[in-house]
Write an enzyme that holds these catalytic residues in place. Structure first.
Site, PDB file in Angstrom:
ATOM      1  CG  ASP A 199     -14.398   5.895 -47.733  1.00  0.00           C
ATOM      2  OD1 ASP A 199     -14.580   4.853 -48.377  1.00  0.00           O
ATOM      3  OD2 ASP A 199     -15.281   6.743 -47.522  1.00  0.00           O
TER       4      ASP A 199
ATOM      5  CE  LYS B 286     -12.108  -0.628 -46.077  1.00  0.00           C
ATOM      6  NZ  LYS B 286     -12.435   0.799 -45.867  1.00  0.00           N
TER       7      LYS B 286
ATOM      8  N   GLY C  85     -16.433   1.255 -51.729  1.00  0.00           N
ATOM      9  CA  GLY C  85     -15.765   1.803 -52.909  1.00  0.00           C
ATOM     10  C   GLY C  85     -14.279   1.719 -52.615  1.00  0.00           C
TER      11      GLY C  85
ATOM     12  CD  GLN D 227     -18.995  -1.461 -45.583  1.00  0.00           C
ATOM     13  OE1 GLN D 227     -19.075  -2.625 -45.250  1.00  0.00           O
ATOM     14  NE2 GLN D 227     -19.098  -1.104 -46.849  1.00  0.00           N
TER      15      GLN D 227
END
Ligand code: GDP
Ligand code: IMO
Ligand code: MG
Length: 421
Positions: free
Chosen positions: A13, A16, A40, A223
Site C-alpha cells: 500500500d 505503487k 488493492g 505487496q
C-alpha cells in the site's frame, strides 16, 4: 527498450498504483507479476477512483497493453468483475489485456481453506482471505490448475479430479466445510474461457518479443518487500516473492532485461494484518496519520496500522531489490505533524543491529531521530523547490540515510500531484 520494475519497499500500500499510472505515460506494456486479488491498487484520475486487484494499474491509459503474468494467481470471478466494471466506466479493455496461459487459478476451495486455516491458527496472520496461500501451495505441490488447462476439457477434468481428491477431504474433515462437485468448477471455468479466450497466450514469449522490438515495459509489483515470502517478516508475509526475484520468475524475463528498479515508499509506514512493526505509533500521531492518510485497506477495508518512516526497512529493500531510485508518496499527509520521527536503526538492549534481522523483529527497539515538521498544505506543490524548507530537509535526510536518490515525489492521490525531483 526499457524494463522498469516498480516495487513496494514496505508492507504494501505504498502507492505503487499511483506511480505505475504516472510511469505508464512513457511505457507501452504494464505487467503484474505476482500476488492475486489480495492486492488493492488505487488510481485516482480525472476525479474518479479506481481500485485494481488483478488488472495492471496502467489500464486507464488508452492504447497501452496490460499483461497478467505467469506468476500471478487469478481469481476468475474477480477478474471478470473487474473487466466488467471497467467496461461500465467506459474502458473496453478486451483488446488490451493479455493473460498468461501458465498463471495459476484460484479455485473457490482455496478461499475456503484460507479462511479455515486463519480460523484455526493460534498465531493469526490476518490474510485477505483471497485464497492466495492455498493457491501458491498447490502450485508447489503440483496440484494447481493453470489458465491454459481450460482449453483441453479432458485434461482439465483429470486435473480437477486430481485436486478434488485432496481438497474435498481436507474441506470436510479438517474444516467441517462442504466439498465441491467437478461440474461447479467446470462451469466457473467455462464462463472464464468464454470471456477471456482471446486474451490468453504465452506471455513469456510475448514479453521477450516485445523487448526485442524495443518496447518499454513496466513490471508492477504487488505487496511489498517486507511481505515477501523469503525476505519479509516471515511468517507474517504473503505467499509470493514480491521482491525483484518475483518479477523475473513471474514474467519469464531474465536479469539482463531489467533496466531500472524503482522502489515505492510512503513518507511514513503502514501495515495491514498481524506481524512485527518496529516503528508503529499506537498513540495520537499514529491515529492522525491514519485519519489524514485515509489509511484503510483497498481490498478488505481494514484500518491500517500506522507509524514512522523506517530507514532500516528501506535499506533492506534497497539491497534485496537493487533499487536504482525511490518514489516517495503521501508527503502531503505529514503536514501539521510538529515533530516527525524517523527510525534510523534498531537495537536489542544496548546492542545496535547492523542489518535487518530475519527473525525476532518484534524484539527490536527503533532508534529515532526527530525532524521539525511543517504546517503548510503542500498538495498543490509542483516542484521540490516549492516545498517548505522542512519538507525538503526531510526528503534530503531520507536520501542521505539510504544513499539513494528520490526521483519522484507524490503530494496527493491525483495523477497531477506528482513531480520529478
Ligand atoms: P498500492 O497498493 O501500493 O497501490 O497502494 P493503495 O492503493 O493500496 O494505497 C495507497 C492510497 O494512498 C490510495 O488510496 C491512493 O489513492 C493514496 N495515495 C497515493 N499517493 C498519495 C499521495 O501522495 N498523497 C495522498 N494523500 N494519497 C495518496
Ligand atoms: P498491495 O499490492 C498490504 C497482507 C495481508 C496479510 C498478509 C498475508 O495492495 O500493496 P495474504 O492474503 O496475501 O495471504 O495475506 O499480507 N497483504 C497486504 N498488505 N497490501 C497488500 O497488497 C497486501 N496483500 C497482502 O494483510 O497481513
Ligand atoms: Mg494496496
Amino acid at each position: 527498450m526499457t524494463c522498469t520494475a516498480i516495487i513496494g519497499t514496505q508492507w504494501g500500500d505504498e502507492g505503487k498504483a499511483k506511480i505505475i499510472d504516472y510511469y505508464t505515460q512513457d511505457a507501452d506494456i504494464i505487467v503484474r507479476y505476482q500476488g492475486g486479488a489480495n492486492a488493492g491498487h488505487t488510481v485516482v484520475a480525472e476525479g474518479n477512483k479506481y481500485i485494481f486487484h488483478l488488472i495492471p494499474s496502467g489500464i486507464l491509459h488508452k492504447g497501452k497493453i496490460c499483461v497478467i503474468g505467469n506468476g500471478v494467481v487469478i481469481d476468475t470471478t474477480k477478474l471478470i468483475e473487474e473487466i466488467d466494471l471497467l467496461k461500465d466506466q467506459g474502458y473496453d479493455i478486451s483488446e488490451r489485456l493479455i493473460i498468461s496461459d501458465s498463471a495459476h487459478l484460484i479455485i473457490p476451495y482455496h478461499k475456503d481453506i484460507d479462511e479455515g486455516m486463519e480460523n484455526l491458527r493460534s498465531q493469526k496472520i490476518g490474510t485477505t482471505k483471497r485464497g492466495i496461500g492455498p493457491c501458491y501451495s498447490d502450485k508447489c505441490l503440483r496440484l494447481g490448475l493453470r489458465v491454459g488447462d481450460i482449453f483441453d476439457r479432458e485434461y482439465l477434468i483429470t486435473r480437477i479430479k486430481g485436486a478434488l481428491a485432496f481438497k474435498n477431504r481436507q474441506l470436510e474433515r479438517v474444516y467441517s466445510k462442504s466439498g465441491y462437485k467437478i461440474d461447479e468448477i467446470i462451469d466457473m471455468l467455462d464462463k472464464f474461457r468464454e470471456r477471456t479466450h482471446s486474451m490468453i497466450t504465452n506471455t513469456q514469449n510475448y514479453l521477450h518479443n516485445s523487448l526485442e522490438k524495443g518496447k518499454r515495459v513496466l513490471l508492477e509489483g504487488a505487496q511489498g518487500n517486507a511481505l515477501d515470502i523469503d525476505h519479509g517478516t516471515y511468517p507474517f508475509v504473503t505467499s509470493s516473492n514480491s521482491s525483484i526475484g518475483g518479477a523475473l520468475i513471474g514474467t519469464g524475463l531474465n536479469p539482463f532485461c531489467i533496466t531500472d528498479v524503482v522502489g515505492i515508499a510512503k513518507a511514513y509506514t503502514t501495515r495491514v494484518g498481524e506481524g512485527p512493526f518496529p516503528s508503529e505509533d499506537k498513540g495520537e500521531d499514529g491515529d492522525l496519520l491514519r485519519e489524514k492518510g485515509a489509511e484503510f485497506g483497498a481490498t478488505t477495508g481494514r484500518p491500517r496500522r500506522c507509524g514512522w518512516f523506517d530507514v532500516e526497512l528501506l535499506k533492506h529493500a534497497k539491497r534485496i531489490n537493487g533499487l536504482t531510485s525511490l518514489a516517495l508518496t503521501k508527503m502531503d499527509v505529514l503536514a501539521g505533524v510538529e515533530k516527525i520521527k524517523i527510525a534510523v536503526g534498531y537495537k536489542v538492549g544496548n546492542r545496535r543491529l547492523e542489518y535487518f534481522p530475519s527473525k525476532m523483529l518484534d524484539r527490536v527497539d527503533p532508534i529515532y531521530e526527530e525532524l521539525n515538521g511543517w504546517n503548510e498544505d503542500i498538495s498543490s506543490c509542483k516542484s521540490f523547490k516549492s516545498l517548505p524548507e522542512n519538507a525538503r530537509r526531510y526528503i534530503n535526510f531520507i536520501e542521505n540515510s539510504l544513499s539513494l536518490k528520490v526521483s519522484i515525489i507524490s503530494v496527493g492521490a491525483e495523477r497531477e500531484s506528482t513531480f520529478v525531483k
